[in-house]
Design a protein around this motif. Structure first.
Motif, short mmCIF file in Angstrom:
data_model
loop_
_atom_site.label_atom_id
_atom_site.label_comp_id
_atom_site.label_asym_id
_atom_site.label_seq_id
_atom_site.Cartn_x
_atom_site.Cartn_y
_atom_site.Cartn_z
N GLY A 35 0.81 -1.21 0.00
CA GLY A 35 0.00 0.00 0.00
C GLY A 35 0.83 1.25 0.00
O GLY A 35 2.07 1.21 -0.05
N TRP A 36 0.15 2.37 0.03
CA TRP A 36 0.76 3.69 0.08
C TRP A 36 0.04 4.52 1.15
O TRP A 36 -1.17 4.42 1.31
CB TRP A 36 0.64 4.41 -1.26
CG TRP A 36 1.40 3.77 -2.37
CD1 TRP A 36 0.99 2.72 -3.16
CD2 TRP A 36 2.70 4.14 -2.85
NE1 TRP A 36 1.97 2.43 -4.07
CE2 TRP A 36 3.02 3.28 -3.92
CE3 TRP A 36 3.62 5.13 -2.49
CZ2 TRP A 36 4.23 3.37 -4.61
CZ3 TRP A 36 4.81 5.22 -3.18
CH2 TRP A 36 5.11 4.35 -4.23
N PHE A 37 0.83 5.32 1.85
CA PHE A 37 0.25 6.33 2.71
C PHE A 37 1.04 7.61 2.49
O PHE A 37 2.10 7.62 1.88
CB PHE A 37 0.24 5.89 4.18
CG PHE A 37 1.61 5.72 4.82
CD1 PHE A 37 2.28 4.51 4.74
CD2 PHE A 37 2.20 6.78 5.52
CE1 PHE A 37 3.52 4.35 5.34
CE2 PHE A 37 3.44 6.62 6.11
CZ PHE A 37 4.11 5.40 6.02
N ARG A 38 0.50 8.72 2.96
CA ARG A 38 1.16 10.00 2.77
C ARG A 38 1.12 10.81 4.05
O ARG A 38 0.29 10.56 4.93
CB ARG A 38 0.51 10.77 1.63
CG ARG A 38 -0.94 11.16 1.88
CD ARG A 38 -1.56 11.75 0.61
NE ARG A 38 -2.95 12.17 0.83
CZ ARG A 38 -3.74 12.64 -0.12
NH1 ARG A 38 -3.30 12.76 -1.38
NH2 ARG A 38 -4.99 12.99 0.16
N GLN A 39 2.02 11.74 4.15
CA GLN A 39 2.05 12.61 5.32
C GLN A 39 2.44 14.01 4.91
O GLN A 39 3.53 14.21 4.34
CB GLN A 39 3.01 12.08 6.39
CG GLN A 39 2.95 12.86 7.69
CD GLN A 39 3.68 12.18 8.83
OE1 GLN A 39 4.55 11.35 8.61
NE2 GLN A 39 3.29 12.51 10.06
N ALA A 40 1.56 14.95 5.17
CA ALA A 40 1.84 16.35 4.91
C ALA A 40 2.46 16.97 6.16
O ALA A 40 2.24 16.48 7.28
CB ALA A 40 0.55 17.08 4.53
N PRO A 41 3.21 18.05 6.01
CA PRO A 41 3.85 18.67 7.18
C PRO A 41 2.83 19.04 8.25
O PRO A 41 1.79 19.64 7.96
CB PRO A 41 4.50 19.92 6.58
CG PRO A 41 4.75 19.57 5.16
CD PRO A 41 3.59 18.71 4.76
N GLY A 42 3.11 18.65 9.47
CA GLY A 42 2.25 19.00 10.58
C GLY A 42 0.98 18.18 10.70
O GLY A 42 0.13 18.47 11.54
#
Length: 122
Positions: A35-42
């Motif tokens: 799978g894939w996950f993402r993380q934006a700053p903060g």
């Protein structure tokens, strides 16, 4: 040593497309849910997509349905994330991941890569 290495991120204009790749080594992807996950700053990590080892139907976060497509090439031991119609809110570091099963909420894997940055801006 189990390793996942992402590539393909970059700066894209809104409405553009990207294909992220993730090469696996030290294990065979077809034995795992990927799978894939993402993380934006903060922000907290956000699950994007996951597909089980059996090749069952992929799961997608509501925010990306119809725009993101996950796939794998077992011969190359590589997974992909096709991203279309990119929006500024898609800006984040994107991580590929693997585990025995797709995690609840599509986030919280035991194995993941170092991430590749996707920035959507005009």
């Amino acid at each position: 040593q189990l390793q996942l290495v992402e590539s393909g991120g970059g700066l894209v204009q809104p409405g553009g497309s990207l294909r992220l790749s993730c090469a696996a080594s030290g294990f065979t992807l077809d034995a795992f849910a990927i799978g894939w996950f993402r993380q934006a700053p903060g922000k907290e990590p956000e699950g994007v997509s996951c597909i089980g080892s059996s090749g069952s139907s992929a799961n997608y976060a509501d925010s990306v349905k119809g725009r993101f497509t996950i796939s794998r090439d077992n011969a190359k031991n590589t997974m992909y994330l096709e991203i279309k119609s990119l929006k500024p809110e898609d800006t984040a570091a994107y991580y590929c991941a693997a585990d025995i099963h797709c995690p609840s909420g599509l986030v919280g894997y035991n194995y993941w890569g170092q991430g590749t940055q996707v920035t959507v801006s005009s």
